[in-house]
Write a protein that holds these residues in place. Structure first.
Motif, PDB file in Angstrom:
ATOM      1  N   CYS A   1      -6.997  -0.791  -0.094  1.00  0.00           N
ATOM      2  CA  CYS A   1      -6.859   0.669  -0.125  1.00  0.00           C
ATOM      3  C   CYS A   1      -7.105   1.264   1.260  1.00  0.00           C
ATOM      4  CB  CYS A   1      -7.845   1.259  -1.125  1.00  0.00           C
ATOM      5  SG  CYS A   1      -7.502   0.754  -2.826  1.00  0.00           S
TER       6      CYS A   1
ATOM      7  N   CYS B   1      -5.057   5.030  -5.026  1.00  0.00           N
ATOM      8  CA  CYS B   1      -4.744   3.645  -4.659  1.00  0.00           C
ATOM      9  C   CYS B   1      -5.685   2.661  -5.360  1.00  0.00           C
ATOM     10  CB  CYS B   1      -4.840   3.470  -3.146  1.00  0.00           C
ATOM     11  SG  CYS B   1      -3.469   4.227  -2.241  1.00  0.00           S
TER      12      CYS B   1
ATOM     13  N   VAL C   1       0.839  -1.198   0.000  1.00  0.00           N
ATOM     14  CA  VAL C   1       0.000   0.000   0.000  1.00  0.00           C
ATOM     15  C   VAL C   1       0.875   1.250   0.000  1.00  0.00           C
ATOM     16  CG1 VAL C   1      -1.897   1.202   1.141  1.00  0.00           C
ATOM     17  CG2 VAL C   1      -1.768  -1.298   1.253  1.00  0.00           C
TER      18      VAL C   1
ATOM     19  N   ALA D   1       2.010   1.981  -3.472  1.00  0.00           N
ATOM     20  CA  ALA D   1       0.976   2.606  -4.301  1.00  0.00           C
ATOM     21  C   ALA D   1       0.820   4.082  -3.948  1.00  0.00           C
ATOM     22  CB  ALA D   1      -0.352   1.869  -4.124  1.00  0.00           C
TER      23      ALA D   1
END
Length: 508
Positions: free
Chosen positions: A472, A463, A416, A419
């Motif tokens: 996300c 995301c 994450v 991203a």
């Protein structure tokens, strides 16, 4: 005498002993034509047809067959039609973003990809030689009338390749052998007392650690499978009432969905004194366990494990010795991860990391010998979770690796963060899990920007273009700087502290 253990054992016994019994009731409301009700004889026939179809495509023993599907009778059958004749099933999380599915297909070297009709757009992403849509291409996938080519059987051969999020940005392929799966399913069945009277509602995604082994053991013991394509609390209760469901496996979020639905259910909640629900993915709060037992009247069991352990390591189930305790104390005792399952050995490293030895542990990570050696150092599997052992009971106290468990799904914080960092306004990002009563943990991003105007909503939407929705961030908070050690490492424990204050455990 030595006779190799294999997943076909479960199907062969079901066909021999329970051939005329209803094996599975497929989801009726789905984009592919439902298979309706199948007997075990018909399910076995379709599994053989699938194996023969793979013969015709030239897929050799050891060849990989990826399937990206919601729960369905076709997916259930594929656990046998692919693996029982020597190929390797690669069950892929249908929630993943197209790029993530494409990576798994490429990394596994899958010869064939089977797609749920809702996911047919993935054809543009995957690189396999053969791509079929379940339902539309059933004549190729399940339509052969030939007998499949015999496979001698090898219990040390890889049967499934299950991809899991870890501490690196790329998912790792967990190689589980026929021996791993056979023993996990059988031991799981012993501890959860599966019999031929059981009716299993598939509230757990079958791709998730192969449905924890339930597709195998419920089949081998002649139980009935009820397919649930998408989780909905009211629909769970309805199917329990309609089909006489006795057994479910679920993440805590599914438990919460059932409790919410029960609050508005007309009449007595179905399944009282009949259903047992096996929960894993994150330790639920004591209050949730109390409510399951009191408001639903279901038996609550907790297990602990990982995809790498197939998954069963521990089991916690009500004991006669606890009968004199009040319901709150019983729920508290049930909130522990549990005792080692039969054949499992647990230990703790010097830093509190939970270590495990069992017949269920992975053979290795696909094409990743360095990581395989690391997690199996010293002859123990290193779980990455921290815990304590007291009177044989394991309690998970902290997560040693930066994996967030939200709704029972693993989310790699590094993935994450990667991203988020691809957004031009983000200078630094740290992702943590914060406690949430519904999802266990919420994916939360702590971000330092370059001063450009950007909102939390902008970053969440960014995301979504790179990650599956459940990965996300649900919250984004802006900071002036991230706390770091002298060597520059982000001190995530300091970021977590404000959210976890007053809690004994650093997982929820």
């Amino acid at each position: 005498m030595f006779f190799p253990l294999g997943v076909r054992d479960f199907l062969d016994r079901a066909e021999l002993v329970y051939g005329d019994r209803i094996a599975v009731i497929d989801e009726l409301d789905q984009p592919a034509a439902s298979w309706g009700s199948l007997t075990y004889r018909e399910m076995a026939r379709r599994a053989r047809a699938q194996a023969a179809g793979l013969d015709a495509l030239g897929v050799p023993a050891g060849g990989r067959v990826a399937i990206v599907s919601h729960n369905s009778a076709r997916l259930l059958t594929s656990f046998f039609g692919v693996s029982a004749w020597g190929r390797v099933l690669v069950p892929v999380n249908f929630r993943l973003a197209p790029a993530e599915v494409g990576y798994i297909v490429e990394h596994s070297g899958a010869d064939v990809v089977l797609l749920d009709p809702e996911l047919d757009a993935l054809r543009d992403t995957v690189t396999a030689r053969h791509v079929f849509t379940l339902g539309a291409d059933d004549d190729v996938v399940f339509g052969s009338t030939a007998e499949p080519r015999a496979w001698a059987g090898d219990e040390s051969a890889t049967a499934t390749l299950n991809y899991t999020s870890g501490t690196t940005a790329r998912p790792k392929g967990v190689q589980l052998t026929h021996r791993n799966l056979w023993l996990n399913a059988t031991v799981f069945g012993l501890h959860t007392t599966v019999t031929d009277d059981d009716v299993l509602l598939h509230t757990l995604p079958m791709f998730h650690a192969n449905g924890w082994g339930m597709p195998y053991i419920v089949t081998g013991l002649g139980g009935r499978h009820i397919v649930l394509r998408k989780v909905d609390g009211t629909e769970i209760l309805r199917r329990i009432a309609e089909h006489g469901v006795t057994l479910m496996c679920a993440a805590p979020a599914v438990v919460n969905a059932a409790l919410d639905a029960a609050a508005t259910w007309d009449g007595e909640v179905p399944g009282r004194d009949r259903v047992r629900i096996v929960v894993a993915g994150a330790p639920p709060p004591t209050r949730t366990i109390e409510r399951v037992r009191a408001e639903l009247g279901w038996e609550f069991l907790q297990i602990y494990g990982l995809t790498e352990t197939a998954p069963l390591l521990t089991v916690n189930r009500m004991r006669a010795e606890w009968a004199g305790h009040d319901p709150h104390e019983q729920a508290r005792l049930l909130g522990r991860a549990g005792t080692p399952a039969l054949g499992v050995r647990l230990g703790l490293a010097a830093d509190g990391e939970v270590l495990a030895r069992s017949n269920h542990n992975l053979d290795g990570y696909w094409n990743n010998p360095e990581e395989t050696a690391r997690v199996q150092e010293g002859g123990w599997f290193h779980t990455g979770d921290g815990g304590t052992l007291d009177d044989g009971y394991l309690t998970i106290a902290d997560r040693k690796k930066d994996v967030i468990i939200s709704g029972g799904e693993n989310v790699s914080s590094i993935e994450v963060e990667d991203a988020l960092s691809s957004h031009p306004a983000v200078r630094e990002a740290a992702v943590i899990g914060i406690p949430d009563d519904t999802w266990g943990e919420l994916v939360t991003a702590l971000v330092v920007t370059d001063g450009s105007p950007v909102t939390p909503e902008d970053l969440i939407e960014h995301c979504r273009r790179h990650l599956a929705g459940y990965k996300c961030p649900k919250q984004v908070r802006f900071l002036d700087a991230l706390p770091r050690t002298a060597t520059g490492k982000v001190q995530k424990y300091r970021l977590r502290e404000p959210f976890w204050q007053g809690r004994d455990r650093k997982v929820n």
